[in-house]
Enzyme design. Structure first.
Site, PDB file in Angstrom:
ATOM      1  NE  ARG A   1      -4.533   3.292  -0.038  1.00 36.76           N
ATOM      2  CZ  ARG A   1      -5.691   2.638   0.242  1.00 36.76           C
ATOM      3  NH1 ARG A   1      -6.889   3.034  -0.182  1.00 36.76           N
ATOM      4  NH2 ARG A   1      -5.687   1.569   1.291  1.00 36.76           N
TER       5      ARG A   1
ATOM      6  CG  ASP B   1      -2.048   0.926   1.094  1.00 35.22           C
ATOM      7  OD1 ASP B   1      -1.978   2.062   0.473  1.00 35.22           O
ATOM      8  OD2 ASP B   1      -3.144   0.984   1.877  1.00 35.22           O
TER       9      ASP B   1
END
Length: 204
Positions: free
Chosen positions: A128, A126
């Site tokens: 982000r 991930d």
């Protein structure tokens, strides 16, 4: 990372009239949106969804994920309450970009799960970054939120930024035969709080 407000306008949707606010990252030029409804400049926590862009799910109706259904369901829940905000962040494929997402999909076609595919491409599970959110919340005078998410890591990331998350609201929708493995991976490897029964579907 710094971000500047650009402009606001009305956005009529099937769920009601929203206000659309545009923001731009000053160092990259990347553009982000917030859709709001109702008076947010009060002491009451705001119903909110932090939604990362998913072109395939949000606009192309892909059933490989639950993103499009989650976006629609968030807009519906806000419209029912009459007050809330959807932060639409341009972080396609958990931050790896659209073309790399297609490469990851190809690896998934060959048997990899969503985490394994990202890692085989040399990315983290991930990628982000939520650091821009604090400035966006401050601009909209939002002091605290009730967050629609199944991801406890997202709650922690916001709290680490100084965002007051007073409540996590389950936001499970969009399960279908094509994304069962995807949802299982989100639960098993990414820590999402999911079960085999949904709270409700995405409303038209």
């Amino acid at each position: 990372m710094t971000i500047r407000f650009v402009e606001s306008s009305k956005l009529p949707t099937p769920w009601g009239m929203f206000e659309m606010h545009g923001f731009e990252e000053t160092d990259t030029g990347k553009e982000h949106l917030v859709l709001t409804m109702g008076d947010l400049d009060t002491d009451e926590p705001v119903l909110a969804r932090i939604h990362s862009e998913c072109l395939t799910g949000d606009a192309l109706f892909s059933l490989r994920c639950d993103c499009g259904a989650q976006l629609q369901h968030a807009l519906h829940r806000i419209a029912v309450e009459g007050r809330g905000a959807v932060f639409y962040l341009r972080q396609e494929g958990r931050g790896i970009g659209l073309l790399n997402k297609i490469r990851a999909y190809k690896l998934q076609d060959c048997g990899a799960d969503t985490v394994e595919a990202n890692e085989q491409l040399g990315f983290g599970a991930d990628m982000r970054d939520y650091s821009i959110l604090k400035a966006m919340l401050d601009h909209l005078h939002i002091g605290s939120i009730r967050l629609m998410t199944n991801n406890p890591r997202k709650v922690k990331a916001l709290e680490d930024l100084g965002v007051k998350v007073v409540e996590r609201l389950p936001h499970q929708t969009g399960r279908n035969p094509h994304n069962i493995k995807y949802l299982s991976t989100k639960r098993g490897k990414l820590g999402h709080l999911l079960n085999d029964e949904e709270e409700g579907g995405a409303e038209p």
